[in-house]
Enzyme design. Structure first.
Site, PDB file in Angstrom:
ATOM      1  CG  HIS A  17      31.744  41.437  11.861  1.00 61.56           C
ATOM      2  ND1 HIS A  17      31.420  40.415  11.012  1.00 61.56           N
ATOM      3  CD2 HIS A  17      32.296  42.403  11.090  1.00 61.56           C
ATOM      4  CE1 HIS A  17      31.744  40.744   9.775  1.00 61.56           C
ATOM      5  NE2 HIS A  17      32.298  41.943   9.802  1.00 61.56           N
ATOM      6  CG  HIS A  20      35.992  39.384  10.818  1.00 62.00           C
ATOM      7  ND1 HIS A  20      35.553  40.511  11.454  1.00 62.00           N
ATOM      8  CD2 HIS A  20      36.286  39.755   9.552  1.00 62.00           C
ATOM      9  CE1 HIS A  20      35.584  41.530  10.606  1.00 62.00           C
ATOM     10  NE2 HIS A  20      36.025  41.096   9.444  1.00 62.00           N
ATOM     11  CB  CYS A 125      34.946  51.153  -3.252  1.00 65.42           C
ATOM     12  SG  CYS A 125      34.293  50.974  -1.565  1.00 65.42           S
ATOM     13  CB  CYS A 128      36.424  47.612  -1.814  1.00 66.22           C
ATOM     14  SG  CYS A 128      34.694  47.209  -1.762  1.00 66.22           S
ATOM     15  CB  CYS A 143      30.811  50.465  -3.287  1.00 66.57           C
ATOM     16  SG  CYS A 143      31.361  48.846  -2.713  1.00 66.57           S
ATOM     17  CG  HIS A 146      31.647  48.899   1.520  1.00 61.23           C
ATOM     18  ND1 HIS A 146      32.594  48.305   0.699  1.00 61.23           N
ATOM     19  CD2 HIS A 146      31.853  48.385   2.754  1.00 61.23           C
ATOM     20  CE1 HIS A 146      33.342  47.491   1.418  1.00 61.23           C
ATOM     21  NE2 HIS A 146      32.918  47.508   2.654  1.00 61.23           N
ATOM     22  CE  LYS A 301      30.537  40.894   3.756  1.00 67.75           C
ATOM     23  NZ  LYS A 301      31.579  41.822   3.423  1.00 67.75           N
ATOM     24  CE  LYS A 304      35.528  45.419   8.833  1.00 70.30           C
ATOM     25  NZ  LYS A 304      36.485  44.432   9.138  1.00 70.30           N
TER      26      LYS A 304
HETATM   27  O1  ME8 Z   1      38.588  41.735   3.054  1.00 72.16           O
HETATM   28  N1  ME8 Z   1      29.740  36.475   6.278  1.00 72.16           N
HETATM   29  O2  ME8 Z   1      39.183  41.956   5.263  1.00 72.16           O
HETATM   30  P1  ME8 Z   1      37.766  41.983   5.997  1.00 72.16           P
HETATM   31  C1  ME8 Z   1      30.747  35.611   6.103  1.00 72.16           C
HETATM   32  N2  ME8 Z   1      41.642  42.452   4.601  1.00 72.16           N
HETATM   33  N3  ME8 Z   1      32.041  35.942   6.179  1.00 72.16           N
HETATM   34  C2  ME8 Z   1      32.346  37.218   6.436  1.00 72.16           C
HETATM   35  C3  ME8 Z   1      31.341  38.187   6.630  1.00 72.16           C
HETATM   36  C4  ME8 Z   1      29.988  37.758   6.545  1.00 72.16           C
HETATM   37  N4  ME8 Z   1      28.963  38.557   6.754  1.00 72.16           N
HETATM   38  N5  ME8 Z   1      31.945  39.354   6.876  1.00 72.16           N
HETATM   39  C5  ME8 Z   1      33.284  39.133   6.855  1.00 72.16           C
HETATM   40  C6  ME8 Z   1      39.424  41.876   3.921  1.00 72.16           C
HETATM   41  N6  ME8 Z   1      33.530  37.837   6.591  1.00 72.16           N
HETATM   42  C7  ME8 Z   1      40.882  41.880   3.568  1.00 72.16           C
HETATM   43  C8  ME8 Z   1      41.325  40.449   3.272  1.00 72.16           C
HETATM   44  S1  ME8 Z   1      43.164  38.620   2.615  1.00 72.16           S
HETATM   45  C9  ME8 Z   1      44.645  38.603   1.889  1.00 72.16           C
HETATM   46  C10 ME8 Z   1      42.751  40.306   2.858  1.00 72.16           C
HETATM   47  C11 ME8 Z   1      34.861  37.213   6.521  1.00 72.16           C
HETATM   48  O3  ME8 Z   1      38.043  42.358   7.393  1.00 72.16           O
HETATM   49  C12 ME8 Z   1      35.083  36.519   5.196  1.00 72.16           C
HETATM   50  O4  ME8 Z   1      36.131  35.592   5.340  1.00 72.16           O
HETATM   51  O5  ME8 Z   1      36.790  42.773   5.216  1.00 72.16           O
HETATM   52  C13 ME8 Z   1      35.536  37.663   4.327  1.00 72.16           C
HETATM   53  O6  ME8 Z   1      36.180  37.226   3.136  1.00 72.16           O
HETATM   54  C14 ME8 Z   1      36.471  38.369   5.271  1.00 72.16           C
HETATM   55  O7  ME8 Z   1      35.842  38.233   6.562  1.00 72.16           O
HETATM   56  C15 ME8 Z   1      36.676  39.843   4.932  1.00 72.16           C
HETATM   57  O8  ME8 Z   1      37.341  40.448   6.000  1.00 72.16           O
END
Ligand code: ME8
Length: 512
Positions: A17, A20, A125, A128, A143, A146, A301, A304
């Protein structure tokens, strides 16, 4: 000089989304800017495929985790080029080379004495994949991210002795004030450390979907240790980027990372666990962790699991990748939370990209054609613009060095506006009426093309497709060296090219 920038690796429990896309775009701007400086750059992104978030989502869909991972990893992989992202590699944590790397590093951590067996009990959680500390639990045992109820988990695990790094982490923060930025995030991480670190589970026994623990076949590694290590393992098997000699040792060239770019949701993992893990493995620590804010939709925020997701594929189809890149970095100060909406997208697109930059480019090119048959006249650049453009390159580079991407963009944009004012002030159409003022007109046109060239070079990391078109038309090179006020003009002899509108407006005034 080498520069290594990473994004988080994204969970494949759902589709990509806009959140990312945001981090990937920001890291891409940094990577492209450093390439323009002639540095050796490695830009990494990828997917996080193990652990409970993915296993649970696959279970709910009635498919195997690997199948869900394959399917969604493809979508994340496809998103990067659509965004104009120039990543040098895309890591998947199910890559066998990554898995072997994780086993190797974590076995070393154990040999170094930082792993022991124990029983963990705490609130967990599953979204998370995180055990919550007492002060991180919302009312009703929920959480805070979430909003789902936490589960009480008791498990025999191997533990990572995080607490033994208390003193060294405090020292790290004392010695390196720029290890984590912005400052609020640095303070947050430091206060978490100061509140007293507790050891954390390194492995999970009940879960099968993960990297097997080499010394105990009943366990897999806790997904966060597997995931964090991607930044290191990728360099061990990624192909050598173009421009570097074949056979280059990427780990020797690029480790440690210059910047990990993340959002605040995963601050603790990157600002506390990660440096401790690297210390335990005797590996060098990254130079900087930059923590941006959340993109908010209706004040929440975007995520998904909350279901309030804006689809970047649809946004790009409608506005184009450059417009999306510009909007996100311009409208939401990088480092802070900010709301995004279609209405503010359209406003920025029309008033800034189409009217201010697009029109400037069209007008300047049209005037050079109308008054000088397309050839840039020989002249000395107008000294009136010197104070506005003289140090711009240095100013922008210094801001991007600190990951201040919105401020850097604003600094460039002030010059776009300055050039528009300059057109109005000097009114070339008036000068063109008087042959005695031909020299003045030469100077104005020369200066406008020069200024436009500088802003296009500096904007190239933000707007890679449209600024490449503009620079091509101006016969200018994309390297930062050309963005000097006193740089030579374009090679004489070839006329500048006419181009289609860079940011076309639709008849209704909104881009289609
Ligand atoms: O946490 N606003 O993956 P994830 C800004 N796999 N950035 C956002 C966002 C939002 N609303 N939503 C997501 C994970 N992001 C782990 C990470 S790293 C070793 C492992 C971005 O799919 C932002 O960079 O939940 C956030 O930190 C990341 O997506 C979380 O992605």
């Amino acid at each position: 000089m080498s520069f290594y920038v990473t994004t988080p690796i994204y969970y494949v429990n759902a589709e990509p989304h806009l959140g990312h896309a945001y981090t990937t775009i920001a890291a891409d701007v940094m990577a492209r800017h450093h390439r323009q400086r002639g540095e050796e750059v490695f830009f990494l992104t990828g997917t996080d495929e193990h652990g409970e978030p993915v296993a649970d989502a696959a279970h709910a869909l009635g498919v195997e985790p690997q199948q869900l991972a394959d399917q969604n990893a493809e979508r994340f992989k496809a998103l990067a080029p659509l965004l104009g992202a120039s990543n040098d590699f895309f890591i998947r944590t199910t890559d066998p080379q990554h898995m072997a790397g994780v086993q190797e590093v974590l076995a070393r951590v154990r040999e170094n004495g930082y792993v022991y067996e124990g029983t963990y009990e705490g609130w967990y959680c599953p979204r998370c994949a995180d055990f919550k500390a007492d002060n991180e639990i919302d009312e009703g045992n929920r959480c805070p991210i979430h909003h789902i109820e936490l589960t009480r988990e008791q498990e025999d695990n191997y533990f990572f002795s995080l607490a033994s790094f208390q003193e060294r982490l405090e020292q790290l923060y004392r010695e390196r004030a720029d290890f984590v930025s912005p400052r609020t995030r640095y303070n947050e991480a430091l206060s978490f450390i100061r509140s007293g670190l507790r050891d954390v589970p390194l492995t999970r026994k009940r879960l099968a979907w993960g990297v097997p623990v080499p010394w105990d076949s009943e366990h897999v590694f806790y997904v966060w240790f597997d995931a964090l290590l991607n930044y290191y393992t990728a360099l061990g098997y990624a192909p050598v980027p173009q421009g570097l000699p074949a056979g280059t040792d990427l780990t020797a060239t690029f480790w440690p990372a210059s910047y990990h770019v993340i959002a605040k949701d995963i601050l603790r993992f990157h600002a506390v666990y990660w440096p401790a893990l690297l210390m335990a493995a005797e590996l060098e620590l990254p130079e900087h962790v930059f923590v941006h804010g959340y993109l908010l939709m209706e004040g929440e925020k975007m995520s998904k699991s909350l279901g309030n997701v804006l689809d970047p594929f649809a946004v790009i189809e409608r506005f184009g990748a450059d417009a999306l890149r510009f909007y996100l970095l311009r409208d939401v100060p990088f480092g802070q939370d900010g709301s995004v909406s279609t209405a503010s997208f359209e406003l920025r697109y029309d008033s800034e990209l189409a009217n201010e930059l697009g029109n400037l480019a069209s007008r300047v090119i049209a005037m050079v054609h109308r008054y000088r048959r397309g050839f840039i006249p020989e002249a000395t650049p107008d000294p009136v613009l010197r104070s506005d453009f003289g140090d711009l390159r240095e100013e922008v580079s210094a801001l991007i060095d600190r990951a201040e991407l919105t401020q850097a963009l604003d600094a460039i944009w002030q010059r776009v506006r300055r050039l528009n004012r300059y057109v109005e002030e000097r009114a070339p159409w008036q000068l063109a009426k008087d042959v005695a003022r031909a020299g003045e007109l030469d100077c104005v046109l020369h200066s406008l093309v020069g200024g436009l060239r500088i802003v296009a070079i500096l904007l190239l990391p933000y707007l890679p497709a449209t600024m490449a078109t503009l620079l091509g038309a101006l016969r200018a090179t994309p390297e930062l060296a050309g963005a000097r006020w006193d740089a030579d003009g374009p090679p004489p002899g070839e006329p500048i090219a006419r181009i289609d509108s860079l940011f076309p407006k639709t008849p209704e005034g909104s881009p289609a």
